[in-house]
Scaffold this motif. Structure first.
Motif, PDB file in Angstrom:
ATOM      1  N   PHE A  55      -4.896   8.028  -3.897  1.00 47.24           N
ATOM      2  CA  PHE A  55      -4.017   8.574  -2.858  1.00 47.24           C
ATOM      3  C   PHE A  55      -3.410   9.892  -3.314  1.00 47.24           C
ATOM      4  O   PHE A  55      -3.396  10.878  -2.573  1.00 47.24           O
ATOM      5  N   VAL A  56      -2.873   9.919  -4.532  1.00 50.05           N
ATOM      6  CA  VAL A  56      -2.246  11.125  -5.070  1.00 50.05           C
ATOM      7  C   VAL A  56      -3.252  12.264  -5.147  1.00 50.05           C
ATOM      8  O   VAL A  56      -2.960  13.406  -4.759  1.00 50.05           O
ATOM      9  N   LEU A  57      -4.446  11.964  -5.635  1.00 50.51           N
ATOM     10  CA  LEU A  57      -5.473  13.003  -5.776  1.00 50.51           C
ATOM     11  C   LEU A  57      -5.892  13.554  -4.420  1.00 50.51           C
ATOM     12  O   LEU A  57      -6.057  14.776  -4.257  1.00 50.51           O
ATOM     13  N   LEU A  58      -6.042  12.676  -3.442  1.00 46.49           N
ATOM     14  CA  LEU A  58      -6.433  13.113  -2.104  1.00 46.49           C
ATOM     15  C   LEU A  58      -5.368  14.018  -1.490  1.00 46.49           C
ATOM     16  O   LEU A  58      -5.682  15.089  -0.942  1.00 46.49           O
ATOM     17  N   VAL A  59      -4.099  13.608  -1.577  1.00 44.80           N
ATOM     18  CA  VAL A  59      -3.010  14.412  -1.036  1.00 44.80           C
ATOM     19  C   VAL A  59      -2.904  15.746  -1.765  1.00 44.80           C
ATOM     20  O   VAL A  59      -2.673  16.791  -1.148  1.00 44.80           O
ATOM     21  N   LEU A  60      -3.098  15.726  -3.084  1.00 45.38           N
ATOM     22  CA  LEU A  60      -3.021  16.957  -3.877  1.00 45.38           C
ATOM     23  C   LEU A  60      -4.128  17.933  -3.489  1.00 45.38           C
ATOM     24  O   LEU A  60      -3.879  19.145  -3.349  1.00 45.38           O
TER      25      LEU A  60
ATOM     26  N   LEU B 276       0.817  -1.214   0.000  1.00 47.38           N
ATOM     27  CA  LEU B 276       0.000   0.000   0.000  1.00 47.38           C
ATOM     28  C   LEU B 276       0.853   1.267   0.000  1.00 47.38           C
ATOM     29  O   LEU B 276       0.319   2.369  -0.118  1.00 47.38           O
ATOM     30  N   ASN B 277       2.149   1.105   0.120  1.00 50.00           N
ATOM     31  CA  ASN B 277       3.063   2.239   0.093  1.00 50.00           C
ATOM     32  C   ASN B 277       3.153   2.775  -1.344  1.00 50.00           C
ATOM     33  O   ASN B 277       3.594   2.054  -2.244  1.00 50.00           O
ATOM     34  N   PRO B 278       2.747   4.019  -1.606  1.00 50.94           N
ATOM     35  CA  PRO B 278       2.771   4.546  -2.982  1.00 50.94           C
ATOM     36  C   PRO B 278       4.167   4.607  -3.581  1.00 50.94           C
ATOM     37  O   PRO B 278       4.323   4.520  -4.800  1.00 50.94           O
ATOM     38  N   PHE B 279       5.198   4.748  -2.753  1.00 53.70           N
ATOM     39  CA  PHE B 279       6.566   4.733  -3.258  1.00 53.70           C
ATOM     40  C   PHE B 279       6.891   3.353  -3.845  1.00 53.70           C
ATOM     41  O   PHE B 279       7.586   3.243  -4.856  1.00 53.70           O
ATOM     42  N   ASN B 280       6.391   2.329  -3.195  1.00 56.48           N
ATOM     43  CA  ASN B 280       6.611   0.968  -3.683  1.00 56.48           C
ATOM     44  C   ASN B 280       5.932   0.756  -5.025  1.00 56.48           C
ATOM     45  O   ASN B 280       6.453   0.028  -5.883  1.00 56.48           O
ATOM     46  N   TYR B 281       4.795   1.396  -5.243  1.00 52.57           N
ATOM     47  CA  TYR B 281       4.080   1.267  -6.517  1.00 52.57           C
ATOM     48  C   TYR B 281       4.963   1.756  -7.668  1.00 52.57           C
ATOM     49  O   TYR B 281       5.039   1.119  -8.724  1.00 52.57           O
ATOM     50  N   VAL B 282       5.638   2.858  -7.466  1.00 51.87           N
ATOM     51  CA  VAL B 282       6.503   3.419  -8.510  1.00 51.87           C
ATOM     52  C   VAL B 282       7.739   2.554  -8.710  1.00 51.87           C
ATOM     53  O   VAL B 282       8.102   2.209  -9.848  1.00 51.87           O
ATOM     54  N   ILE B 283       8.391   2.177  -7.621  1.00 50.82           N
ATOM     55  CA  ILE B 283       9.618   1.380  -7.708  1.00 50.82           C
ATOM     56  C   ILE B 283       9.332   0.013  -8.337  1.00 50.82           C
ATOM     57  O   ILE B 283      10.071  -0.456  -9.218  1.00 50.82           O
ATOM     58  N   LYS B 284       8.266  -0.605  -7.884  1.00 53.45           N
ATOM     59  CA  LYS B 284       7.869  -1.896  -8.457  1.00 53.45           C
ATOM     60  C   LYS B 284       7.536  -1.744  -9.931  1.00 53.45           C
ATOM     61  O   LYS B 284       7.860  -2.610 -10.748  1.00 53.45           O
ATOM     62  N   GLY B 285       6.903  -0.622 -10.281  1.00 52.14           N
ATOM     63  CA  GLY B 285       6.546  -0.381 -11.671  1.00 52.14           C
ATOM     64  C   GLY B 285       7.757  -0.248 -12.578  1.00 52.14           C
ATOM     65  O   GLY B 285       7.753  -0.728 -13.721  1.00 52.14           O
ATOM     66  N   PHE B 286       8.811   0.394 -12.089  1.00 53.48           N
ATOM     67  CA  PHE B 286      10.043   0.506 -12.875  1.00 53.48           C
ATOM     68  C   PHE B 286      10.607  -0.883 -13.176  1.00 53.48           C
ATOM     69  O   PHE B 286      11.061  -1.151 -14.298  1.00 53.48           O
TER      70      PHE B 286
ATOM     71  N   ILE C 222      -6.622  -2.531  -9.423  1.00 51.44           N
ATOM     72  CA  ILE C 222      -6.956  -2.123  -8.056  1.00 51.44           C
ATOM     73  C   ILE C 222      -5.856  -1.240  -7.478  1.00 51.44           C
ATOM     74  O   ILE C 222      -6.113  -0.188  -6.884  1.00 51.44           O
ATOM     75  N   MET C 223      -4.593  -1.669  -7.649  1.00 49.71           N
ATOM     76  CA  MET C 223      -3.483  -0.868  -7.144  1.00 49.71           C
ATOM     77  C   MET C 223      -3.346   0.446  -7.907  1.00 49.71           C
ATOM     78  O   MET C 223      -2.983   1.468  -7.336  1.00 49.71           O
ATOM     79  N   MET C 224      -3.660   0.411  -9.197  1.00 55.48           N
ATOM     80  CA  MET C 224      -3.593   1.635  -9.997  1.00 55.48           C
ATOM     81  C   MET C 224      -4.615   2.649  -9.491  1.00 55.48           C
ATOM     82  O   MET C 224      -4.292   3.831  -9.327  1.00 55.48           O
ATOM     83  N   ILE C 225      -5.837   2.199  -9.232  1.00 56.91           N
ATOM     84  CA  ILE C 225      -6.882   3.083  -8.713  1.00 56.91           C
ATOM     85  C   ILE C 225      -6.513   3.596  -7.324  1.00 56.91           C
ATOM     86  O   ILE C 225      -6.706   4.772  -6.997  1.00 56.91           O
ATOM     87  N   TYR C 226      -5.970   2.694  -6.488  1.00 51.06           N
ATOM     88  CA  TYR C 226      -5.564   3.090  -5.138  1.00 51.06           C
ATOM     89  C   TYR C 226      -4.489   4.170  -5.193  1.00 51.06           C
ATOM     90  O   TYR C 226      -4.567   5.173  -4.470  1.00 51.06           O
TER      91      TYR C 226
END
Length: 254
Positions: free
Chosen positions: A231-236, A198-208, A223-227
């Motif tokens: 998250f990004v939209l909420l923080v923004l 659930l860590n968004p940093f992991n989403y990017v690193i794993k994606g690379f 599901i992870m893409m939507i999550y």
């Protein structure tokens, strides 16, 4: 955007003007750290590859976006506070300060990406269509860092201790984002692996890594893409709201 790039370049030169090697340290610092992590974790603790990928390549692909995100994560958080004395004396668009910090870190990021490509070719990794989604994950990386930068830079002015806390959080994120350790290892409890995912940093690193070596499309896990984007939209939204609310009163908190 032109003004942001010029100011970012000026900031880089100002930061390294008293160093003999100057801007070369933008490349030397991450390169030295990569070497240290490889010696400790690659040769010392984890000699075998991960998922059929040599550890040095696996680590390098993950550590390059991490360096960029980590530097921006802490640097953008103090971008407004560090310049509050200057902007209080002149009319200046405060909102671009976090972005300037992000742009200034791009130089070392692109240099490290060149090293990644060289390593991929050294290990005879074939170019594939999956590499096209690199641009998607770069967009994810920029969006995540920008949203966190707006939020953190605002709160850091209002609450002095916040930036110090972020430095500790940044150290923790290094180990739970899958940068040097395989957080998907089955030796970890399933619940812990789920929390790490659930860590968004992991989403990017794993994606690379999925882009360059594991050949998996980003839409294979909707599901992870939507999550992630939620998250990004909420923080923004929260960050922009706080920034617009307090940006004319930043000097009052000093």
């Amino acid at each position: 955007m032109g003004m942001i790039a010029r100011i970012a370049r000026y900031e880089d030169k100002a930061n390294y003007q008293s160093h003999y090697l100057g801007l070369l340290w933008q490349y030397l610092n991450p390169a030295i750290q990569v070497g240290i992590y490889f010696i400790i974790f690659g040769l010392g603790l984890q000699r075998h590859g991960i998922g059929g990928v040599p550890y040095i390549l696996w680590m390098l692909i993950g550590i390059v976006p991490w360096f960029f995100m980590s530097q921006c994560f802490t640097g953008m958080s103090r971008s407004i506070f560090s310049k509050i004395g200057t902007i209080s004396k002149m009319k200046f668009p405060v909102s671009i300060l976090p972005t300037i910090n992000m742009v200034s870190n791009l130089t070392s990021y692109f240099a490290m990406m060149v090293i990644v490509l060289i390593m991929l070719f050294c290990y005879h990794t074939p170019i594939s269509l999956y590499w096209l989604q690199y641009f998607y994950y770069v967009l994810c990386m920029f969006a995540l860092i920008f949203s966190l930068g707006i939020l953190n830079s605002t709160i850091s002015v209002i609450i002095r201790d916040y930036h110090v806390a972020l430095q500790s959080v940044n150290r923790i994120l290094f180990y739970i984002s899958g940068v040097i350790l395989n957080i998907n290892d089955k030796n970890y409890p399933p619940l812990l692996r789920k929390i790490f995912s659930l860590n968004p940093f992991n989403y990017v690193i794993k994606g690379f890594r999925e882009t360059f070596v594991y050949k998996k499309w980003f839409f294979d896990d909707p599901i992870m893409m939507i999550y992630f984007w939620s998250f990004v939209l909420l923080v923004l939204i929260i960050g922009c709201h706080l920034h617009m609310k307090f940006r004319n009163r930043f000097i009052d908190f000093i």
